[in-house]
Design an enzyme around this catalytic site. Sequence first.
Site, short mmCIF file in Angstrom:
data_model
loop_
_atom_site.label_atom_id
_atom_site.label_comp_id
_atom_site.label_asym_id
_atom_site.label_seq_id
_atom_site.Cartn_x
_atom_site.Cartn_y
_atom_site.Cartn_z
N TYR A 131 51.96 -8.41 -60.40
CA TYR A 131 51.46 -9.58 -60.92
C TYR A 131 51.62 -10.65 -60.02
O TYR A 131 52.59 -10.62 -58.84
CB TYR A 131 52.34 -9.75 -62.19
CG TYR A 131 52.16 -9.06 -63.31
CD1 TYR A 131 50.71 -9.02 -63.69
CD2 TYR A 131 53.14 -8.11 -63.89
CE1 TYR A 131 50.55 -8.33 -65.11
CE2 TYR A 131 52.65 -7.57 -65.18
CZ TYR A 131 51.61 -7.73 -65.47
OH TYR A 131 51.23 -6.80 -66.80
N ASP A 159 44.18 -9.66 -65.35
CA ASP A 159 44.09 -9.92 -66.89
C ASP A 159 45.14 -10.45 -67.34
O ASP A 159 45.20 -10.58 -68.72
CB ASP A 159 43.45 -8.65 -67.53
CG ASP A 159 44.45 -7.68 -67.39
OD1 ASP A 159 45.41 -7.61 -67.04
OD2 ASP A 159 44.10 -6.23 -67.85
N HIS A 258 44.08 -3.81 -70.41
CA HIS A 258 45.30 -3.63 -70.66
C HIS A 258 45.90 -2.97 -71.89
O HIS A 258 46.83 -3.45 -72.43
CB HIS A 258 46.01 -5.27 -70.37
CG HIS A 258 47.36 -5.37 -69.69
ND1 HIS A 258 47.30 -6.12 -68.56
CD2 HIS A 258 48.56 -5.37 -70.16
CE1 HIS A 258 48.83 -6.48 -68.41
NE2 HIS A 258 49.51 -5.46 -69.26
C1 LIG Z 1 54.89 -0.74 -72.41
C2 LIG Z 1 53.65 -1.33 -71.56
C3 LIG Z 1 53.85 -2.05 -70.66
C4 LIG Z 1 52.84 -2.23 -69.54
N1 LIG Z 1 53.06 -2.69 -68.82
C5 LIG Z 1 52.19 -3.15 -67.66
C6 LIG Z 1 52.52 -3.78 -66.62
O1 LIG Z 1 53.62 -4.16 -66.21
N2 LIG Z 1 51.43 -4.15 -65.70
C7 LIG Z 1 50.07 -3.86 -66.01
O2 LIG Z 1 49.31 -4.16 -65.01
N3 LIG Z 1 49.85 -2.97 -66.92
C8 LIG Z 1 50.74 -2.66 -67.80
N4 LIG Z 1 50.50 -2.14 -69.13
C9 LIG Z 1 49.18 -1.69 -69.40
C10 LIG Z 1 48.84 -0.32 -68.82
O3 LIG Z 1 48.74 -0.34 -67.21
C11 LIG Z 1 47.65 0.16 -69.08
O4 LIG Z 1 46.45 -0.76 -68.81
C12 LIG Z 1 47.35 0.38 -70.59
O5 LIG Z 1 48.40 1.02 -71.19
C13 LIG Z 1 46.22 1.52 -70.88
O6 LIG Z 1 46.13 1.85 -72.02
P1 LIG Z 1 46.61 3.11 -72.90
O7 LIG Z 1 48.19 2.95 -73.08
O8 LIG Z 1 45.85 2.98 -74.17
O9 LIG Z 1 46.63 4.47 -72.01
C14 LIG Z 1 51.61 -1.91 -69.84
C15 LIG Z 1 51.29 -1.12 -71.03
C16 LIG Z 1 52.24 -0.64 -71.85
C17 LIG Z 1 51.99 0.28 -73.01
O1 LIG Z 2 52.07 -5.90 -68.91
C1 LIG Z 2 52.47 -5.73 -70.05
O2 LIG Z 2 51.83 -5.11 -70.93
C2 LIG Z 2 53.83 -6.02 -70.26
O3 LIG Z 2 54.10 -5.60 -71.34
C3 LIG Z 2 54.69 -6.70 -69.42
C4 LIG Z 2 56.14 -6.12 -69.42
C5 LIG Z 2 56.98 -6.95 -68.50
C6 LIG Z 2 56.37 -8.25 -67.72
C7 LIG Z 2 55.22 -8.48 -68.02
C8 LIG Z 2 54.20 -7.87 -68.73
#
Ligand SMILES: Cc1cc2nc3c(=O)[nH]c(=O)nc-3n(C[C@H](O)[C@H](O)[C@H](O)COP(=O)(O)O)c2cc1C
Ligand SMILES: O=C(O)C(=O)c1ccccc1
Length: 373
Positions: A131, A159, A258
């Site tokens: 990020y 995003d 996301h």
């Molecule tokens: C619990 C959780 C934490 C996530 N944390 C991040 C993150 O730290 N950075 C990021 O780019 N995307 C994050 N995402 C989004 C995922 O990278 C991804 O785009 C998304 O979960 C894909 O969809 P799906 O869960 O339906 O397969 C997170 C998603 C979840 C469910």
């Molecule tokens: O990116 C996310 O979806 C997310 O849950 C998250 C978790 C920790 C820090 C920043 C975003």
Amino acid sequence: MPVGPLTLAGIERAARAQLPAEIWDFIEGGSEGERTLAGNREMFDHYALRPRTLVDVSACSTGTTLLGAELGLPVGIAPMAYHRLVHPDGETATARAAGRAGALLVAGIFASRTLEAIAAESAGPLWLQLYWLRRRDALAALVERAEAAGFAALVLTVDAPRIGRRLRDLRNGFAVPSEIRAVNLDPGLTAATHRAGAGASGIAEHALEQFDPTLTWADLAWLRERTDLPLVLKGILTAEDARLAAEHGVDAVVVSNHGGRQLDGALPALAALPEVAAALPPELPLLLDGGVRTGTDIAVALALGARAVLVGRPVLWGLATGGADGVADVLGLLRTELEHTLALLGRPSPADLDRTALAPWPVHGPRAGQRGP
Ligand SMILES: Cc1cc2nc3c(=O)[nH]c(=O)nc-3n(C[C@H](O)[C@H](O)[C@H](O)COP(=O)(O)O)c2cc1C
Ligand SMILES: O=C(O)C(=O)c1ccccc1
């Protein structure tokens, strides 16, 4: 003899039954009305497959290449914060399973195990998601550590200038338990994540403090100057941004909303894929995430122009239910399903998939997200 789960939906049920409600909500939830979250799944239902017959499918392969690395299947693990929320081993268990399956792992900047420990367990390609932090020095230090630890690419998530309004987390006053930390960042930078009151989310508060919402295309040069690693942008949903990404020399793009956790009402990821694919030079690898739950889903995404998909929540379901073995179950099921799909579709390898494999689903009416016994 009991039979283990035969679909990711079965693993989801098991995970839900064992996780605390507020952790389940954090993982599963989307933003606001969760329309984009639902749309990610529903969009797969708009496609039918056009099987070809009398094709020799005695030797189907699920392998592909991505940024010069070989993958056993066209699947990566999407970057997700804090794997230790669901299993004490956290990301090292995830890395072990990814290596076993030949899947890509995208570790998150909010990983709860160190980059070095994750890299030590990883046998396949490993990327790091970033990020855009206000503390640019912390970001620079991470880039250096990732290079030294053998990470093969950097993924900048674009995003999330702030965190979407995730109503479940706000209702629950969700905060990350203090013993689970984003260990690759200074504790001073993540303190807010561990505090929340009624009506607040620790994640959202933390992002307001630490994420830099001034990020624009011009800032990509700052990352470029600091590393020779390939740069991937995650969170592109339009042809306009795909063209800008290509003009700015990025090495790959992830079509993603996301997982429906950011802009509610944003295009379902699969709906955005065709326009993004058409706008990018064909040699630029394109990935998709959001709602991929079956081998058929993978085949549809590949037929629409993705080189690979990322899978998010199901990996945490697997990790919750069985640690590294549980994640291996998730990746193994996806591989089995994809291999069956390719064989029965008469396209024995991912490279054989293109738009001719697809037709619009011809009957209207609602369909449950995942059917079957
Ligand atoms: C619990 C959780 C934490 C996530 N944390 C991040 C993150 O730290 N950075 C990021 O780019 N995307 C994050 N995402 C989004 C995922 O990278 C991804 O785009 C998304 O979960 C894909 O969809 P799906 O869960 O339906 O397969 C997170 C998603 C979840 C469910
Ligand atoms: O990116 C996310 O979806 C997310 O849950 C998250 C978790 C920790 C820090 C920043 C975003």
